[in-house]
Design a protein around this motif. Structure first.
Motif, mmCIF file in Angstrom:
data_model
loop_
_atom_site.group_PDB
_atom_site.id
_atom_site.type_symbol
_atom_site.label_atom_id
_atom_site.label_comp_id
_atom_site.label_asym_id
_atom_site.label_seq_id
_atom_site.Cartn_x
_atom_site.Cartn_y
_atom_site.Cartn_z
ATOM 1 N N THR A 129 0.858 -1.172 0.000
ATOM 2 C CA THR A 129 0.000 0.000 0.000
ATOM 3 C C THR A 129 0.899 1.229 0.000
ATOM 4 O OG1 THR A 129 -1.918 1.041 1.081
ATOM 5 C CG2 THR A 129 -0.189 0.203 2.512
ATOM 6 N N ALA A 130 0.392 2.339 -0.516
ATOM 7 C CA ALA A 130 1.192 3.559 -0.633
ATOM 8 C C ALA A 130 0.521 4.705 0.121
ATOM 9 C CB ALA A 130 1.379 3.942 -2.097
ATOM 10 N N ALA A 131 1.309 5.440 0.890
ATOM 11 C CA ALA A 131 0.824 6.605 1.629
ATOM 12 C C ALA A 131 0.814 7.827 0.718
ATOM 13 C CB ALA A 131 1.707 6.853 2.850
ATOM 14 N N ALA A 132 0.180 8.892 1.187
ATOM 15 C CA ALA A 132 0.059 10.107 0.383
ATOM 16 C C ALA A 132 1.409 10.724 0.053
ATOM 17 C CB ALA A 132 -0.820 11.118 1.117
ATOM 18 N N ASP A 133 2.410 10.535 0.923
ATOM 19 C CA ASP A 133 3.727 11.119 0.674
ATOM 20 C C ASP A 133 4.628 10.230 -0.188
ATOM 21 O OD1 ASP A 133 4.473 9.068 2.366
ATOM 22 O OD2 ASP A 133 5.435 10.352 3.869
ATOM 23 N N GLY A 134 4.069 9.134 -0.694
ATOM 24 C CA GLY A 134 4.843 8.236 -1.551
ATOM 25 C C GLY A 134 5.518 7.088 -0.826
ATOM 26 N N THR A 135 5.430 7.056 0.499
ATOM 27 C CA THR A 135 6.006 5.939 1.254
ATOM 28 C C THR A 135 5.213 4.666 0.965
ATOM 29 O OG1 THR A 135 6.785 7.373 3.037
ATOM 30 C CG2 THR A 135 6.519 5.033 3.549
ATOM 31 N N VAL A 136 5.933 3.583 0.719
ATOM 32 C CA VAL A 136 5.304 2.301 0.423
ATOM 33 C C VAL A 136 5.540 1.345 1.589
ATOM 34 C CG1 VAL A 136 5.287 0.293 -1.125
ATOM 35 C CG2 VAL A 136 5.605 2.599 -2.063
ATOM 36 N N PHE A 193 -2.187 4.650 11.117
ATOM 37 C CA PHE A 193 -1.571 3.342 11.307
ATOM 38 C C PHE A 193 -1.625 2.551 10.009
ATOM 39 C CE2 PHE A 193 -6.033 2.559 12.608
ATOM 40 C CZ PHE A 193 -6.349 1.428 11.846
ATOM 41 N N VAL A 194 -0.794 1.524 9.947
ATOM 42 C CA VAL A 194 -0.824 0.564 8.857
ATOM 43 C C VAL A 194 -1.099 -0.797 9.484
ATOM 44 C CG1 VAL A 194 1.691 0.182 8.929
ATOM 45 C CG2 VAL A 194 0.407 -0.380 6.849
ATOM 46 N N THR A 195 -1.911 -1.598 8.817
ATOM 47 C CA THR A 195 -2.229 -2.920 9.339
ATOM 48 C C THR A 195 -1.835 -3.987 8.336
ATOM 49 O OG1 THR A 195 -3.973 -4.304 10.332
ATOM 50 C CG2 THR A 195 -4.605 -2.924 8.490
ATOM 51 N N VAL A 196 -1.385 -5.123 8.861
ATOM 52 C CA VAL A 196 -0.952 -6.232 8.017
ATOM 53 C C VAL A 196 -1.655 -7.493 8.490
ATOM 54 C CG1 VAL A 196 1.101 -6.578 9.467
ATOM 55 C CG2 VAL A 196 1.047 -7.554 7.175
ATOM 56 N N ALA A 197 -2.137 -8.284 7.533
ATOM 57 C CA ALA A 197 -2.797 -9.547 7.853
ATOM 58 C C ALA A 197 -1.748 -10.618 8.124
ATOM 59 C CB ALA A 197 -3.698 -9.979 6.703
ATOM 60 N N ARG A 206 -1.258 -4.246 13.828
ATOM 61 C CA ARG A 206 -1.252 -2.813 13.535
ATOM 62 C C ARG A 206 0.065 -2.182 13.980
ATOM 63 N NH1 ARG A 206 -6.217 0.177 16.116
ATOM 64 N NH2 ARG A 206 -5.451 -1.020 17.918
ATOM 65 N N LEU A 207 0.593 -1.288 13.150
ATOM 66 C CA LEU A 207 1.741 -0.464 13.513
ATOM 67 C C LEU A 207 1.298 0.987 13.464
ATOM 68 C CD1 LEU A 207 4.804 -0.106 14.076
ATOM 69 C CD2 LEU A 207 5.109 0.086 11.587
ATOM 70 N N TRP A 208 1.409 1.676 14.606
ATOM 71 C CA TRP A 208 1.015 3.083 14.661
ATOM 72 C C TRP A 208 2.079 3.944 14.000
ATOM 73 C CZ3 TRP A 208 -3.696 4.683 15.962
ATOM 74 C CH2 TRP A 208 -4.505 3.793 16.666
ATOM 75 N N LEU A 209 1.638 4.899 13.183
ATOM 76 C CA LEU A 209 2.557 5.755 12.431
ATOM 77 C C LEU A 209 2.584 7.187 12.943
ATOM 78 C CD1 LEU A 209 1.590 4.547 8.831
ATOM 79 C CD2 LEU A 209 3.464 3.703 10.286
ATOM 80 N N THR A 210 1.517 7.626 13.576
ATOM 81 C CA THR A 210 1.440 9.006 14.069
ATOM 82 C C THR A 210 0.896 9.010 15.498
ATOM 83 O OG1 THR A 210 -0.811 9.344 13.226
ATOM 84 C CG2 THR A 210 1.024 9.887 11.743
ATOM 85 N N GLY A 211 0.981 10.164 16.147
ATOM 86 C CA GLY A 211 0.416 10.322 17.478
ATOM 87 C C GLY A 211 1.296 9.740 18.574
ATOM 88 N N PRO A 212 0.791 9.706 19.796
ATOM 89 C CA PRO A 212 1.599 9.274 20.953
ATOM 90 C C PRO A 212 2.026 7.812 20.883
ATOM 91 C CG PRO A 212 -0.711 9.551 21.566
ATOM 92 C CD PRO A 212 -0.568 10.125 20.194
ATOM 93 N N ARG A 213 1.324 7.001 20.071
ATOM 94 C CA ARG A 213 1.680 5.581 19.969
ATOM 95 C C ARG A 213 2.554 5.278 18.764
ATOM 96 N NH1 ARG A 213 -4.404 3.329 20.711
ATOM 97 N NH2 ARG A 213 -4.786 5.259 19.542
ATOM 98 N N ALA A 214 3.023 6.299 18.059
ATOM 99 C CA ALA A 214 3.818 6.093 16.844
ATOM 100 C C ALA A 214 4.990 5.154 17.114
ATOM 101 C CB ALA A 214 4.330 7.430 16.324
ATOM 102 N N GLY A 215 5.129 4.162 16.236
ATOM 103 C CA GLY A 215 6.196 3.183 16.364
ATOM 104 C C GLY A 215 5.822 1.963 17.178
ATOM 105 N N ARG A 216 4.651 1.999 17.808
ATOM 106 C CA ARG A 216 4.237 0.868 18.628
ATOM 107 C C ARG A 216 3.415 -0.116 17.802
ATOM 108 N NH1 ARG A 216 1.469 2.894 24.067
ATOM 109 N NH2 ARG A 216 1.209 0.627 24.213
ATOM 110 N N ARG A 217 3.507 -1.366 18.198
ATOM 111 C CA ARG A 217 2.805 -2.464 17.533
ATOM 112 C C ARG A 217 1.739 -3.020 18.461
ATOM 113 N NH1 ARG A 217 6.224 -7.796 15.654
ATOM 114 N NH2 ARG A 217 4.535 -9.316 15.516
ATOM 115 N N ASP A 218 0.525 -3.247 17.921
ATOM 116 C CA ASP A 218 -0.499 -3.952 18.669
ATOM 117 C C ASP A 218 -1.354 -4.739 17.691
ATOM 118 O OD1 ASP A 218 -2.219 -2.068 17.541
ATOM 119 O OD2 ASP A 218 -2.532 -0.946 19.390
#
Length: 336
Positions: A129-136, A193-197, A206-218
């Motif tokens: 999947t691709a984010a708005a800034d071009g990150t894949v 966040f980005v989610t992977v099956a 789920r991997l959080w990308l923004t906010g206070p949980r950025a970088g955390r996995r749940d």
């Protein structure tokens, strides 16, 4: 906190399927481009583009009459799996043998974006999947087994799947490791966040990308009623998830067994090609992980659904097994 699903919930019946025959086997992923054309890849390396499907009568269960025009937009020279249309008209292609590619449909050009990760060859690239800034963000299903031996990894429960990030102009970096057969990938509507099956664990991580949980996995959702494969975003910000097969209690018992036993069973499976069961299933979940739609039906003529895409009031399905796509009406009774 993970949203654990109840596996004994009663699903709604999926409407009858209409098939769209293809000149090729295994349309593993299906997506729709900006002008409504359907894209898929088949096992001989071709990436196909189909005109919009004829709608047909509501509830019709047959082959689509007047098959849509199909053209080859690229040949990857490998095995295309997950696809992702880009805003500039290009298409990301996860090729199980060649890595992460970019295809230009205007002239068929195929360019390699990533074929190694951390110095190791990129094998079994699965979905992106691709984010708005071009990150894949893209998944690597297994570092032990290739695509042709995918069942071996599921049985061994190797936990060698990865989620990888590729920033514009950067190099691939692993952001999640130790995944159980990493598969479909999707971004939250706000890209928080980005989610992977994780097919092998029946969950969405789920991997959080923004906010206070950025970088955390749940875990976004756990205890799914089947084995999640490709994911896509639908109306209302929902995540659509294809279920490649129903839950197996015998497989769960094997996963609790000793590693040596799992490895032995996985090795034997490399020489086995079981016929998929006749159950077709898809889920739609909201951004909290709550199941909004649970659609299943017995369909002996269309097996092993590996992708689902909502488009124009319909669901379009792909399969690693079939020589066709399938389409059904979005059931009014299931609308959230």
């Amino acid at each position: 906190m993970a949203n654990t699903q109840e596996t004994n919930r009663i699903p709604l019946p999926m409407p009858p399927l209409r098939t769209v025959p293809l000149d090729g086997r295994g349309p593993e992923d299906v997506v729709v481009d900006a002008v409504g054309r359907v894209l898929t890849g088949v096992e001989d390396g071709r990436v196909l583009r189909l005109d919009a499907f004829p709608k047909g009568p509501q509830g019709a269960a047959d082959t689509v009459a007047g098959a849509p025009r199909t053209e080859v937009i690229a040949r990857t020279g490998g095995r295309p799996l997950g696809l992702e249309p880009l805003p500039d008209g290009g298409v990301l292609v996860c090729d199980a043998r060649r890595g992460l590619l970019r295809v230009d449909p205007s002239d068929g050009t195929v360019r390699t974006l990533a074929d190694t990760v951390d110095g190791a060859p990129l094998r079994f690239c699965s979905n992106a999947t691709a984010a708005a800034d071009g990150t894949v963000y893209f998944s690597v299903s297994s570092r032990r087994y290739p695509l042709d031996d995918w069942l071996g990894d599921i049985l061994e429960h190797s936990g060698t799947g990865q989620l990888v990030r590729l920033r514009p102009g950067g190099s691939p970096e692993v952001v999640l490791d130790g995944l159980q057969f990493a598969n479909g990938v999707a971004l939250a509507p706000d890209e928080s966040f980005v989610t992977v099956a994780e097919t092998g664990s029946r969950r969405l991580t789920r991997l959080w990308l923004t906010g206070p949980r950025a970088g955390r996995r749940d875990v976004l959702a756990d205890g799914l009623p089947g084995y999640p494969d490709n994911m896509s975003r639908g109306s209302g910000g929902l995540f659509w998830v294809a279920l490649a097969g129903p839950r197996s209690t015998s497989l769960e018992r094997l996963h609790r067994g000793k590693p040596a036993l799992r490895q032995a069973v996985g090795s034997v499976a490399r020489h086995v090609r079981p016929r998929p069961g006749p159950l077709v299933g898809v889920l739609a979940l909201d951004a909290s992980g709550r199941v909004v739609h649970d659609l299943r039906r017995r369909s002996p003529d269309y097996r092993m659904v590996t992708s689902v895409h909502e488009h124009d009031g319909h669901l379009i399905l792909g399969s690693l097994h079939e020589r066709a796509l399938a389409v059904c009406a979005f059931p009014p009774a299931s609308r959230g």
